[in-house]
Structure formats: structure tokens, C-alpha cells
Write a protein that holds these residues in place. Structure first.
Motif, short mmCIF file in Angstrom:
data_model
loop_
_atom_site.label_atom_id
_atom_site.label_comp_id
_atom_site.label_asym_id
_atom_site.label_seq_id
_atom_site.Cartn_x
_atom_site.Cartn_y
_atom_site.Cartn_z
N LEU A 71 -4.91 54.49 0.02
CA LEU A 71 -6.08 55.33 -0.29
C LEU A 71 -6.96 55.55 0.92
O LEU A 71 -7.47 56.63 1.15
N LYS A 72 -7.16 54.47 1.70
CA LYS A 72 -8.01 54.55 2.89
C LYS A 72 -7.55 53.53 3.91
O LYS A 72 -6.79 52.62 3.59
N LYS A 73 -8.03 53.69 5.13
CA LYS A 73 -7.81 52.71 6.19
C LYS A 73 -9.17 52.30 6.75
O LYS A 73 -10.09 53.11 6.81
N ALA A 74 -9.28 51.04 7.14
CA ALA A 74 -10.52 50.54 7.74
C ALA A 74 -10.15 49.82 9.03
O ALA A 74 -9.09 49.21 9.14
N GLU A 75 -11.04 49.89 10.00
CA GLU A 75 -10.78 49.27 11.30
C GLU A 75 -11.14 47.79 11.34
O GLU A 75 -10.52 47.03 12.05
N THR A 76 -12.15 47.38 10.58
CA THR A 76 -12.58 45.98 10.59
C THR A 76 -12.52 45.42 9.17
O THR A 76 -12.54 46.17 8.19
N ILE A 77 -12.49 44.10 9.09
CA ILE A 77 -12.44 43.46 7.77
C ILE A 77 -13.72 43.71 6.98
O ILE A 77 -13.68 43.91 5.77
N SER A 78 -14.85 43.75 7.66
CA SER A 78 -16.12 44.00 6.95
C SER A 78 -16.15 45.41 6.38
O SER A 78 -16.65 45.63 5.27
N ASP A 79 -15.58 46.38 7.10
CA ASP A 79 -15.49 47.74 6.57
C ASP A 79 -14.56 47.80 5.37
O ASP A 79 -14.83 48.49 4.40
N ALA A 80 -13.45 47.05 5.42
CA ALA A 80 -12.50 47.02 4.32
C ALA A 80 -13.14 46.42 3.07
O ALA A 80 -13.00 46.95 1.97
N ILE A 81 -13.86 45.31 3.24
CA ILE A 81 -14.52 44.66 2.10
C ILE A 81 -15.55 45.59 1.48
O ILE A 81 -15.62 45.74 0.25
N ALA A 82 -16.36 46.22 2.32
CA ALA A 82 -17.39 47.13 1.81
C ALA A 82 -16.76 48.31 1.06
O ALA A 82 -17.25 48.72 0.00
N GLU A 83 -15.68 48.84 1.58
CA GLU A 83 -15.01 49.99 0.94
C GLU A 83 -14.40 49.59 -0.40
O GLU A 83 -14.49 50.33 -1.38
N VAL A 84 -13.79 48.40 -0.47
CA VAL A 84 -13.21 47.92 -1.73
C VAL A 84 -14.31 47.73 -2.77
O VAL A 84 -14.16 48.14 -3.92
N GLN A 85 -15.43 47.13 -2.39
CA GLN A 85 -16.54 46.94 -3.34
C GLN A 85 -17.07 48.28 -3.82
O GLN A 85 -17.33 48.46 -5.02
N LYS A 86 -17.20 49.25 -2.93
CA LYS A 86 -17.68 50.58 -3.29
C LYS A 86 -16.73 51.25 -4.29
O LYS A 86 -17.16 51.81 -5.30
N MET A 87 -15.43 51.16 -4.02
CA MET A 87 -14.45 51.79 -4.90
C MET A 87 -14.39 51.09 -6.26
O MET A 87 -14.28 51.75 -7.29
N GLN A 88 -14.51 49.76 -6.28
CA GLN A 88 -14.53 49.02 -7.55
C GLN A 88 -15.74 49.41 -8.39
O GLN A 88 -15.65 49.55 -9.60
N GLU A 89 -16.89 49.58 -7.74
CA GLU A 89 -18.10 49.98 -8.47
C GLU A 89 -17.96 51.39 -9.03
O GLU A 89 -18.44 51.68 -10.12
N GLU A 90 -17.31 52.29 -8.28
CA GLU A 90 -17.09 53.65 -8.79
C GLU A 90 -16.17 53.64 -10.01
O GLU A 90 -16.40 54.35 -10.97
#
Length: 71
Positions: A39-58
Motif C-alpha cells: 500500500l505504501k513505503k516508508a523510509e524510516t521506522i518512525s514513519d512506518a509506525i505513524a502511517e500504520v497507526q493513521k491507516m488503522q484509525e481510518e
């Protein structure tokens, strides 16, 4: 190194390093990461965690993560 963000069949959004071959979801299913739709790619682990939390909330409608002392 980058991180891949994808969904399990149960609906949970997961992430892993781009070098990971297999992943086990908390639901118990094990799958080949390279065969999942990314679905997406992230460069850092903190970006990946933030994106997963955002998608779970949606998906689940404003789930709010709290620490134990906030309950």
C-alpha cells in the motif's frame, strides 16, 4: 533500507523491512511479504509506525491509542 506497509487478510495494517521474506500477523496467519499488495513505503521506522497507526484509525474509525496510566 525502507519499510513496506500492507494489509493482512484479517484487515490489520502491518509493516516490515523491505528485506523481510515472511511475516506472521497477530491473527495467526503467516504469509509471503513479496506476494502482498504493497500500500505504501516508508523510509524510516518512525514513519512506518505513524502511517500504520493513521491507516488503522481510518479503517476502524478514530481508535485512540492510550497508555495504561491514562485509562
Amino acid at each position: 533500507m525502507s519499510y513496506l506497509i500492507y494489509r493482512c487478510d484479517c484487515g490489520r495494517v502491518l509493516y516490515s523491512k523491505d528485506t523481510t521474506k515472511t511475516k506472521k500477523c497477530p491473527c495467526g496467519k503467516t504469509f509471503d511479504v513479496k506476494k502482498r499488495r504493497i500500500l505504501k513505503k516508508a523510509e524510516t521506522i518512525s514513519d512506518a509506525i505513524a502511517e500504520v497507526q493513521k491507516m488503522q484509525e481510518e479503517i476502524y474509525g478514530g481508535v485512540c491509542f492510550k497508555t495504561a496510566n491514562e485509562l
